[in-house]
Design an enzyme around this catalytic site. Structure first.
Site, PDB file in Angstrom:
ATOM      1  N   ILE A   1      -6.895   8.053  10.590  1.00 58.23           N
ATOM      2  CA  ILE A   1      -8.028   8.972  10.750  1.00 58.23           C
ATOM      3  C   ILE A   1      -9.043   8.328  11.684  1.00 58.23           C
ATOM      4  O   ILE A   1      -9.408   7.164  11.514  1.00 58.23           O
ATOM      5  CB  ILE A   1      -8.649   9.306   9.378  1.00 58.23           C
ATOM      6  CG1 ILE A   1      -7.607  10.066   8.552  1.00 58.23           C
ATOM      7  CG2 ILE A   1      -9.924  10.127   9.538  1.00 58.23           C
ATOM      8  CD1 ILE A   1      -8.044  10.433   7.175  1.00 58.23           C
TER       9      ILE A   1
ATOM     10  N   TYR B   1       0.848  -1.199   0.000  1.00 59.40           N
ATOM     11  CA  TYR B   1       0.000   0.000   0.000  1.00 59.40           C
ATOM     12  C   TYR B   1       0.887   1.252   0.000  1.00 59.40           C
ATOM     13  O   TYR B   1       0.680   2.176  -0.780  1.00 59.40           O
ATOM     14  CB  TYR B   1      -0.886  -0.061   1.242  1.00 59.40           C
ATOM     15  CG  TYR B   1      -1.699   1.149   1.570  1.00 59.40           C
ATOM     16  CD1 TYR B   1      -2.845   1.470   0.843  1.00 59.40           C
ATOM     17  CD2 TYR B   1      -1.365   1.959   2.665  1.00 59.40           C
ATOM     18  CE1 TYR B   1      -3.620   2.583   1.197  1.00 59.40           C
ATOM     19  CE2 TYR B   1      -2.133   3.050   3.024  1.00 59.40           C
ATOM     20  CZ  TYR B   1      -3.261   3.356   2.284  1.00 59.40           C
ATOM     21  OH  TYR B   1      -4.024   4.443   2.639  1.00 59.40           O
TER      22      TYR B   1
HETATM   23  C1  AKB Z   1      -4.018   2.428   7.004  1.00 56.84           C
HETATM   24  O1  AKB Z   1      -3.831   2.185   8.196  1.00 56.84           O
HETATM   25  O2  AKB Z   1      -3.820   1.628   6.089  1.00 56.84           O
HETATM   26  C2  AKB Z   1      -4.485   3.815   6.635  1.00 56.84           C
HETATM   27  C3  AKB Z   1      -3.346   4.735   6.324  1.00 56.84           C
HETATM   28  C4  AKB Z   1      -2.384   5.085   7.384  1.00 56.84           C
HETATM   29  O3  AKB Z   1      -3.240   5.204   5.237  1.00 56.84           O
HETATM   30  N1  AKB Z   1      -5.285   4.377   7.671  1.00 56.84           N
END
Ligand code: AKB
Length: 307
Positions: free
Chosen positions: A165, A135
């Site tokens: 968030i 990610y």
């Molecule tokens: C996640 O934990 O994957 C998200 C982020 C930090 O982008 N909340």
């Protein structure tokens, strides 16, 4: 203003749609699942090029908020799908926005774009970035792409490196920072919570109202004020699961948290603890309104204690 959102059913979209409607925008909210929102909605798979192209042609938005994503934990479980949604679809969307003459695009980056060699404290705007999760790798690539499209195609893409968030009303799933929302709800509903991170893993966090205010401030800033064309650092507060547990116990004294770290612990440990957001403060007037006690106060106002 006519705006289009992708991934509008997620944590950010759910709060952003009403904010855009309050601003007086004409909003088309799309998601992979059908939405029940007080505005126009459509089912949209962001990986379907023809469907995205057609919707952009029909709706003719001035602004696009591209929120569709597979979060950090889920991207480790479904790496190919994660890359498709987080990177390939984003690239495609930027191209289609150029084709459709969209004026501005908001696309969220994340603290996941940082890595173990990034300074953990007061992380600067331009540090070393070596994300270990898929990610985060997609987010870092997306940041480069945003800047590339600005220089090469004059597509005005704006972005924030969102920390975790926290907000009521929507249970996030598939993220690493989700524990912060889940702990509130499970404290109320079960009196206990099993946290998938270690007690002392401090991470940067933002209350949802601050996150939405930041998106609108950034999108309304004059283009010539923006000196960061990848993604702006943004900071609200930092806390660990244990610190949140202690705050929650002030309201529910019997609440107990059990710590059973899983694969997300490694991701969390590679992310910063606090962020230097001075570029955002200087360029478009960012400052957070919520610290941890204010966040808890807002959450308790929104979550019925005896649900
Ligand atoms: C996640 O934990 O994957 C998200 C982020 C930090 O982008 N909340």
């Amino acid at each position: 203003m006519r705006v289009l959102l992708t991934g509008a059913g997620g944590q950010i979209g759910q709060a952003l749609v009403p904010a855009l409607l309050r601003r007086g925008d004409e909003v088309l909210a799309t998601d992979i699942k059908s939405l029940d929102y007080p505005t126009q909605t459509a089912v949209l798979d962001v990986t379907d090029t023809q469907a995205v192209r057609q919707l952009l042609r029909e709706w003719r938005p001035e602004e696009v908020y591209h929120l569709a994503a597979l979060l950090s934990g889920r991207s480790e479980e479904k790496p190919h799908q994660g890359w498709q949604i987080n990177f390939t679809a984003t690239w495609q969307l930027f191209e289609l926005c150029v084709e459709a003459g969209v004026k501005r695009v908001f696309w969220p980056s994340s603290i996941a774009a940082f890595g173990p060699h990034t300074p953990r404290h007061n992380t600067p705007q331009y540090p070393h970035m070596d994300p270990i999760g898929l990610y985060g790798i997609a987010k870092l690539a997306g940041e480069r792409l945003a800047e590339y499209f600005w220089h090469k195609h004059h597509l005005d893409v704006r972005s924030l490196r969102f920390p975790g968030i926290v907000g009521p009303g929507h249970l996030p799933s598939g993220g690493t920072t989700d524990f912060a929302v889940l702990m509130f709800y499970e404290a109320v509903q079960k009196g206990t919570y099993t946290c998938y991170l270690d007690a002392d893993t401090r991470l940067p966090m933002l209350y949802i109202a601050d996150a939405i205010r930041a998106v609108l401030l950034l999108m309304e800033a004059p283009a010539e004020k923006l000196t960061v064309r990848g993604a702006y650092n943004i900071h609200g507060m930092s806390f660990s699961p244990a610190e949140l547990e202690a705050e929650i116990r002030k309201k529910i004294p019997s609440f107990r948290c059990v710590y059973a770290p899983d694969f997300r612990q490694k991701l969390a440990e590679s992310w910063p603890e606090s962020i230097d957001d001075s570029s955002a403060r200087r360029d478009w007037g960012w400052s957070p309104h919520y610290d941890l006690p204010a966040l808890c106060e807002a959450m308790w106002q929104a979550i019925p204690l005896h649900s």
